[in-house]
Design a protein around this motif. Sequence first.
Motif, PDB file in Angstrom:
ATOM      1  N   VAL A  12     -64.733  77.323  76.152  1.00 37.19           N
ATOM      2  CA  VAL A  12     -64.657  76.976  74.790  1.00 37.19           C
ATOM      3  C   VAL A  12     -63.452  78.150  74.347  1.00 37.19           C
ATOM      4  CG1 VAL A  12     -65.661  77.286  72.389  1.00 37.19           C
ATOM      5  CG2 VAL A  12     -66.983  76.243  74.408  1.00 37.19           C
ATOM      6  N   ALA A  13     -62.581  77.471  73.384  1.00 34.75           N
ATOM      7  CA  ALA A  13     -61.718  78.324  72.902  1.00 34.75           C
ATOM      8  C   ALA A  13     -62.032  79.763  72.103  1.00 34.75           C
ATOM      9  CB  ALA A  13     -60.677  77.730  71.798  1.00 34.75           C
ATOM     10  N   ASN A  14     -61.548  80.900  72.678  1.00 36.98           N
ATOM     11  CA  ASN A  14     -61.900  82.155  72.030  1.00 36.98           C
ATOM     12  C   ASN A  14     -60.823  82.875  71.106  1.00 36.98           C
ATOM     13  OD1 ASN A  14     -60.733  83.046  74.248  1.00 36.98           O
ATOM     14  ND2 ASN A  14     -62.454  84.166  74.946  1.00 36.98           N
ATOM     15  N   VAL A  15     -59.583  82.265  71.230  1.00 36.61           N
ATOM     16  CA  VAL A  15     -58.290  82.701  70.244  1.00 36.61           C
ATOM     17  C   VAL A  15     -57.779  81.486  69.928  1.00 36.61           C
ATOM     18  CG1 VAL A  15     -56.187  83.807  70.695  1.00 36.61           C
ATOM     19  CG2 VAL A  15     -57.891  84.581  72.248  1.00 36.61           C
ATOM     20  N   LEU A  68     -53.974  90.131  65.371  1.00 37.18           N
ATOM     21  CA  LEU A  68     -54.321  90.877  66.751  1.00 37.18           C
ATOM     22  C   LEU A  68     -55.684  91.331  66.529  1.00 37.18           C
ATOM     23  CD1 LEU A  68     -50.928  92.673  67.530  1.00 37.18           C
ATOM     24  CD2 LEU A  68     -51.863  90.804  68.663  1.00 37.18           C
ATOM     25  N   ALA A  69     -56.481  91.025  67.901  1.00 36.31           N
ATOM     26  CA  ALA A  69     -57.767  91.298  67.992  1.00 36.31           C
ATOM     27  C   ALA A  69     -58.015  91.986  69.232  1.00 36.31           C
ATOM     28  CB  ALA A  69     -58.640  90.277  67.685  1.00 36.31           C
ATOM     29  N   ARG A 127     -50.323  92.630  73.205  1.00 39.40           N
ATOM     30  CA  ARG A 127     -49.900  93.905  72.854  1.00 39.40           C
ATOM     31  C   ARG A 127     -50.638  94.841  73.737  1.00 39.40           C
ATOM     32  NH1 ARG A 127     -50.375  96.535  67.184  1.00 39.40           N
ATOM     33  NH2 ARG A 127     -48.765  95.525  66.819  1.00 39.40           N
ATOM     34  N   GLY A 128     -49.830  95.576  74.538  1.00 38.96           N
ATOM     35  CA  GLY A 128     -50.334  96.540  75.759  1.00 38.96           C
ATOM     36  C   GLY A 128     -51.020  97.690  75.180  1.00 38.96           C
ATOM     37  N   ALA A 151     -54.693  90.812  71.420  1.00 35.30           N
ATOM     38  CA  ALA A 151     -54.157  89.404  71.693  1.00 35.30           C
ATOM     39  C   ALA A 151     -54.078  88.609  70.229  1.00 35.30           C
ATOM     40  CB  ALA A 151     -54.929  88.899  72.667  1.00 35.30           C
ATOM     41  N   THR A 152     -53.552  87.496  70.179  1.00 35.71           N
ATOM     42  CA  THR A 152     -53.622  86.541  69.323  1.00 35.71           C
ATOM     43  C   THR A 152     -52.865  85.464  69.712  1.00 35.71           C
ATOM     44  OG1 THR A 152     -53.720  85.981  66.996  1.00 35.71           O
ATOM     45  CG2 THR A 152     -51.718  87.313  67.705  1.00 35.71           C
TER      46      THR A 152
END
Length: 143
Positions: free
Chosen positions: A28-31, A47-48, A67-68, A136-137
């Motif tokens: 299931v998509a989580n982003v 971003l989360a 983003r690292g 990430a996003t």
Amino acid sequence: MKNLKLFYAALLTTTALTFFAAEAEAQVANVTPTTVAISGTNVTGLLANASGVMYVPNDGRSLLVLRGGGTAVTATVVTQKTGLFKEGYGNIPLSNETVSVPSASTVLVGPFPAGRFNTNTGVVAISMSSVTGVSATAVKLPQ
């Protein structure tokens, strides 16, 4: 003996259903991608915290923004096809794509051709080597 066979049949059915339900739930998509506006889109606010495996809905126009954190990490985009036949070239093997995300940097990943990367639920699976401090996003290119 008949009751024992019925018990095992019910147990196997329940186990199989649990496995398939877990597999379906896992994809299931989580982003959820945000469509990029021609006038610009501030992705920093989207971003989360990244998760170990991320699933992004994909129609071939999705991009992942990573983003690292304090250390470099690797993102692995899981290939669903193992090969592609191309006339004149024969069978071309396909494998997972790995993307290095240096510490304290932002990397754009994609787009992802749906025929190669989409699971049967229409998402791309991306696994992370570590998520400590990683954000990430996803964004989607307009048509």
